[in-house]
Write a protein that holds these residues in place. Structure first.
Motif, PDB file in Angstrom:
ATOM      1  N   LYS A  77       0.851  -1.196   0.000  1.00  0.00           N
ATOM      2  CA  LYS A  77       0.000   0.000   0.000  1.00  0.00           C
ATOM      3  C   LYS A  77       0.883   1.240   0.000  1.00  0.00           C
ATOM      4  CE  LYS A  77      -3.602  -2.584   0.387  1.00  0.00           C
ATOM      5  NZ  LYS A  77      -4.082  -3.095  -0.853  1.00  0.00           N
ATOM      6  N   PHE A  78       0.470   2.242  -0.773  1.00  0.00           N
ATOM      7  CA  PHE A  78       1.228   3.480  -0.886  1.00  0.00           C
ATOM      8  C   PHE A  78       0.297   4.667  -0.698  1.00  0.00           C
ATOM      9  CE2 PHE A  78       3.462   0.259  -3.316  1.00  0.00           C
ATOM     10  CZ  PHE A  78       4.750   0.379  -2.805  1.00  0.00           C
ATOM     11  N   ALA A  79       0.883   5.820  -0.372  1.00  0.00           N
ATOM     12  CA  ALA A  79       0.110   7.025  -0.072  1.00  0.00           C
ATOM     13  C   ALA A  79      -0.633   7.573  -1.290  1.00  0.00           C
ATOM     14  CB  ALA A  79       1.038   8.100   0.512  1.00  0.00           C
ATOM     15  N   SER A  80      -0.102   7.329  -2.473  1.00  0.00           N
ATOM     16  CA  SER A  80      -0.761   7.838  -3.683  1.00  0.00           C
ATOM     17  C   SER A  80      -0.542   6.856  -4.835  1.00  0.00           C
ATOM     18  CB  SER A  80      -0.197   9.210  -4.061  1.00  0.00           C
ATOM     19  OG  SER A  80       1.114   9.069  -4.588  1.00  0.00           O
ATOM     20  N   PRO A  81      -1.398   6.920  -5.843  1.00  0.00           N
ATOM     21  CA  PRO A  81      -1.210   6.052  -7.010  1.00  0.00           C
ATOM     22  C   PRO A  81       0.133   6.293  -7.714  1.00  0.00           C
ATOM     23  CG  PRO A  81      -3.418   6.976  -7.017  1.00  0.00           C
ATOM     24  CD  PRO A  81      -2.664   7.662  -5.917  1.00  0.00           C
ATOM     25  N   THR A  82       0.586   7.524  -7.747  1.00  0.00           N
ATOM     26  CA  THR A  82       1.866   7.821  -8.383  1.00  0.00           C
ATOM     27  C   THR A  82       3.008   7.161  -7.630  1.00  0.00           C
ATOM     28  OG1 THR A  82       1.003   9.923  -9.183  1.00  0.00           O
ATOM     29  CG2 THR A  82       3.404   9.685  -9.128  1.00  0.00           C
ATOM     30  N   LYS A  83       3.002   7.275  -6.308  1.00  0.00           N
ATOM     31  CA  LYS A  83       4.040   6.609  -5.509  1.00  0.00           C
ATOM     32  C   LYS A  83       3.973   5.094  -5.687  1.00  0.00           C
ATOM     33  CE  LYS A  83       4.938  10.013  -1.959  1.00  0.00           C
ATOM     34  NZ  LYS A  83       4.918  10.339  -0.538  1.00  0.00           N
ATOM     35  N   ALA A  84       2.761   4.562  -5.788  1.00  0.00           N
ATOM     36  CA  ALA A  84       2.609   3.116  -5.981  1.00  0.00           C
ATOM     37  C   ALA A  84       3.300   2.672  -7.267  1.00  0.00           C
ATOM     38  CB  ALA A  84       1.130   2.739  -6.007  1.00  0.00           C
ATOM     39  N   VAL A  85       3.088   3.403  -8.346  1.00  0.00           N
ATOM     40  CA  VAL A  85       3.713   3.053  -9.624  1.00  0.00           C
ATOM     41  C   VAL A  85       5.229   3.165  -9.515  1.00  0.00           C
ATOM     42  CG1 VAL A  85       4.001   3.746 -12.047  1.00  0.00           C
ATOM     43  CG2 VAL A  85       1.714   3.645 -11.032  1.00  0.00           C
ATOM     44  N   ILE A  86       5.708   4.277  -8.991  1.00  0.00           N
ATOM     45  CA  ILE A  86       7.158   4.506  -8.901  1.00  0.00           C
ATOM     46  C   ILE A  86       7.829   3.417  -8.065  1.00  0.00           C
ATOM     47  CG2 ILE A  86       8.927   6.042  -7.942  1.00  0.00           C
ATOM     48  CD1 ILE A  86       7.013   8.386  -8.779  1.00  0.00           C
ATOM     49  N   TYR A  87       7.284   3.137  -6.890  1.00  0.00           N
ATOM     50  CA  TYR A  87       7.921   2.153  -6.007  1.00  0.00           C
ATOM     51  C   TYR A  87       7.793   0.734  -6.533  1.00  0.00           C
ATOM     52  CZ  TYR A  87       8.926   5.675  -2.490  1.00  0.00           C
ATOM     53  OH  TYR A  87       9.428   6.763  -1.839  1.00  0.00           O
ATOM     54  N   ARG A  88       6.669   0.392  -7.132  1.00  0.00           N
ATOM     55  CA  ARG A  88       6.529  -0.960  -7.685  1.00  0.00           C
ATOM     56  C   ARG A  88       7.486  -1.180  -8.854  1.00  0.00           C
ATOM     57  NH1 ARG A  88       0.294  -0.629  -6.667  1.00  0.00           N
ATOM     58  NH2 ARG A  88       0.185  -1.827  -4.728  1.00  0.00           N
ATOM     59  N   ARG A 132      19.298  -4.132 -21.515  1.00  0.00           N
ATOM     60  CA  ARG A 132      18.223  -4.287 -22.506  1.00  0.00           C
ATOM     61  C   ARG A 132      16.887  -4.547 -21.810  1.00  0.00           C
ATOM     62  NH1 ARG A 132      22.603  -7.133 -25.331  1.00  0.00           N
ATOM     63  NH2 ARG A 132      23.285  -5.741 -26.989  1.00  0.00           N
ATOM     64  N   ASN A 133      16.925  -5.307 -20.735  1.00  0.00           N
ATOM     65  CA  ASN A 133      15.709  -5.552 -19.956  1.00  0.00           C
ATOM     66  C   ASN A 133      15.110  -4.238 -19.481  1.00  0.00           C
ATOM     67  OD1 ASN A 133      14.402  -5.792 -17.136  1.00  0.00           O
ATOM     68  ND2 ASN A 133      14.245  -7.850 -17.966  1.00  0.00           N
ATOM     69  N   TRP A 134      15.934  -3.370 -18.939  1.00  0.00           N
ATOM     70  CA  TRP A 134      15.427  -2.094 -18.440  1.00  0.00           C
ATOM     71  C   TRP A 134      14.817  -1.260 -19.566  1.00  0.00           C
ATOM     72  CZ3 TRP A 134      20.348  -1.181 -15.079  1.00  0.00           C
ATOM     73  CH2 TRP A 134      20.212  -1.887 -13.871  1.00  0.00           C
ATOM     74  N   CYS A 135      15.403  -1.305 -20.751  1.00  0.00           N
ATOM     75  CA  CYS A 135      14.846  -0.557 -21.882  1.00  0.00           C
ATOM     76  C   CYS A 135      13.447  -1.053 -22.250  1.00  0.00           C
ATOM     77  CB  CYS A 135      15.752  -0.671 -23.108  1.00  0.00           C
ATOM     78  SG  CYS A 135      17.320   0.204 -22.922  1.00  0.00           S
ATOM     79  N   VAL A 136      13.217  -2.336 -22.102  1.00  0.00           N
ATOM     80  CA  VAL A 136      11.920  -2.921 -22.440  1.00  0.00           C
ATOM     81  C   VAL A 136      10.941  -2.832 -21.270  1.00  0.00           C
ATOM     82  CG1 VAL A 136      10.740  -5.095 -23.024  1.00  0.00           C
ATOM     83  CG2 VAL A 136      12.910  -4.502 -24.135  1.00  0.00           C
ATOM     84  N   PHE A 137      11.393  -3.236 -20.091  1.00  0.00           N
ATOM     85  CA  PHE A 137      10.436  -3.448 -19.005  1.00  0.00           C
ATOM     86  C   PHE A 137      10.188  -2.263 -18.087  1.00  0.00           C
ATOM     87  CE2 PHE A 137      10.998  -7.850 -20.277  1.00  0.00           C
ATOM     88  CZ  PHE A 137       9.676  -8.243 -20.308  1.00  0.00           C
ATOM     89  N   VAL A 138      11.054  -1.265 -18.050  1.00  0.00           N
ATOM     90  CA  VAL A 138      10.710  -0.081 -17.249  1.00  0.00           C
ATOM     91  C   VAL A 138       9.464   0.589 -17.837  1.00  0.00           C
ATOM     92  CG1 VAL A 138      11.447   2.221 -16.508  1.00  0.00           C
ATOM     93  CG2 VAL A 138      12.969   0.260 -16.185  1.00  0.00           C
ATOM     94  N   PRO A 139       9.443   0.896 -19.148  1.00  0.00           N
ATOM     95  CA  PRO A 139       8.207   1.484 -19.687  1.00  0.00           C
ATOM     96  C   PRO A 139       7.001   0.535 -19.585  1.00  0.00           C
ATOM     97  CG  PRO A 139       9.997   1.613 -21.308  1.00  0.00           C
ATOM     98  CD  PRO A 139      10.506   0.837 -20.145  1.00  0.00           C
ATOM     99  N   THR A 140       7.245  -0.751 -19.825  1.00  0.00           N
ATOM    100  CA  THR A 140       6.154  -1.725 -19.716  1.00  0.00           C
ATOM    101  C   THR A 140       5.563  -1.715 -18.319  1.00  0.00           C
ATOM    102  OG1 THR A 140       7.134  -3.160 -21.398  1.00  0.00           O
ATOM    103  CG2 THR A 140       5.584  -4.193 -19.857  1.00  0.00           C
ATOM    104  N   GLN A 141       6.423  -1.713 -17.315  1.00  0.00           N
ATOM    105  CA  GLN A 141       5.939  -1.779 -15.942  1.00  0.00           C
ATOM    106  C   GLN A 141       5.275  -0.474 -15.501  1.00  0.00           C
ATOM    107  OE1 GLN A 141       5.370  -4.588 -15.361  1.00  0.00           O
ATOM    108  NE2 GLN A 141       6.858  -5.586 -14.042  1.00  0.00           N
ATOM    109  N   VAL A 142       5.721   0.657 -16.018  1.00  0.00           N
ATOM    110  CA  VAL A 142       5.038   1.918 -15.706  1.00  0.00           C
ATOM    111  C   VAL A 142       3.586   1.824 -16.172  1.00  0.00           C
ATOM    112  CG1 VAL A 142       4.902   4.384 -16.283  1.00  0.00           C
ATOM    113  CG2 VAL A 142       7.104   3.365 -15.661  1.00  0.00           C
ATOM    114  N   ILE A 143       3.380   1.365 -17.393  1.00  0.00           N
ATOM    115  CA  ILE A 143       2.019   1.187 -17.913  1.00  0.00           C
ATOM    116  C   ILE A 143       1.287   0.112 -17.119  1.00  0.00           C
ATOM    117  CG2 ILE A 143       0.688   0.412 -19.925  1.00  0.00           C
ATOM    118  CD1 ILE A 143       3.015   1.695 -21.626  1.00  0.00           C
ATOM    119  N   ASN A 144       1.959  -1.002 -16.891  1.00  0.00           N
ATOM    120  CA  ASN A 144       1.357  -2.137 -16.196  1.00  0.00           C
ATOM    121  C   ASN A 144       0.852  -1.742 -14.804  1.00  0.00           C
ATOM    122  OD1 ASN A 144       0.602  -4.847 -16.187  1.00  0.00           O
ATOM    123  ND2 ASN A 144       2.596  -5.562 -15.492  1.00  0.00           N
ATOM    124  N   PHE A 145       1.697  -1.091 -14.025  1.00  0.00           N
ATOM    125  CA  PHE A 145       1.323  -0.759 -12.655  1.00  0.00           C
ATOM    126  C   PHE A 145       0.401   0.459 -12.568  1.00  0.00           C
ATOM    127  CE2 PHE A 145       5.373  -3.069 -11.579  1.00  0.00           C
ATOM    128  CZ  PHE A 145       4.738  -4.152 -10.986  1.00  0.00           C
TER     129      PHE A 145
END
Length: 185
Positions: A77-88, A132-145
């Motif tokens: 659980k996080f204080a805000s949706p933005t923090k939740a995305v960033i921390y996840r 290469r993983n970070w290039c693919v999955f950081v943007p993917t996970q931002v959208i995902n979370f």
């Protein structure tokens, strides 16, 4: 197709671990088939043992571990949706991913009967694969979370992962070829 998606979603809600492991198994195997047939153009020289190893890895090693990981991330659980995305995203990419990349190459070495080559394989493949993983999955996970419902996050990563698994299969095969060439010299 709509009925398949409804049935898949219902199964995912009823039996998330089983469905996630099955999804990972199918997509890791498919990634290797794409790697061998579309990228490497192996045709009839398809390495079925390699496909079996990656299929096993996806369903038996990756699937359960990532299912538990996402369950953990979804409970935080996080204080805000933005923090939740960033921390996840940070937890996923800075804590899990460095371990997962090394684990993949180590597991492939063991499954190929080359456990003695783990250190060399990880040393050769770790940094380029992680970057290469970070290039693919950081943007993917931002959208995902940020927009994907929690029970579907594994599915999103798995679909993107189909292409990633193709890359991993090719990268692992190339490292194996380099190691063989080095031994012959």
């Amino acid at each position: 197709m709509a009925s398949f998606i409804r049935a898949y979603n219902a199964a995912l809600l009823r039996r998330p671990l089983l469905v996630n492991c099955t999804t990972a198994m199918v997509l890791f195997g498919a990634g290797d088939i794409i790697a061998q047939q579309a990228v490497e153009k192996r045709g009839k020289d398809h390495d079925y043992a390699r496909t079996a190893r990656l299929t096993f890895y996806g369903g038996s090693l990756f699937g359960p571990g990532i299912s538990v990981w996402y369950s953990f991330l979804n409970r935080l659980k996080f204080a805000s949706p933005t923090k939740a995305v960033i921390y996840r995203v940070w937890l996923d990419q800075a804590v899990l991913t460095p371990f997962a990349v090394a684990f993949f190459f180590g597991a492939m070495s063991v499954l190929e009967g080359k456990g003695h080559e783990i250190a060399e394989r990880v040393e050769n493949a770790y940094v380029p694969t992680l970057l290469r993983n970070w290039c693919v999955f950081v943007p993917t996970q931002v959208i995902n979370f940020s927009v994907v419902p929690p029970h579907l996050r594994f599915v999103v990563v798995s679909v993107v992962g189909l292409f990633w698994n193709t890359y991993l299969s090719v990268a692992n095969a190339r490292i194996d070829i380099v190691e063989k060439d080095d031994k012959q010299v």
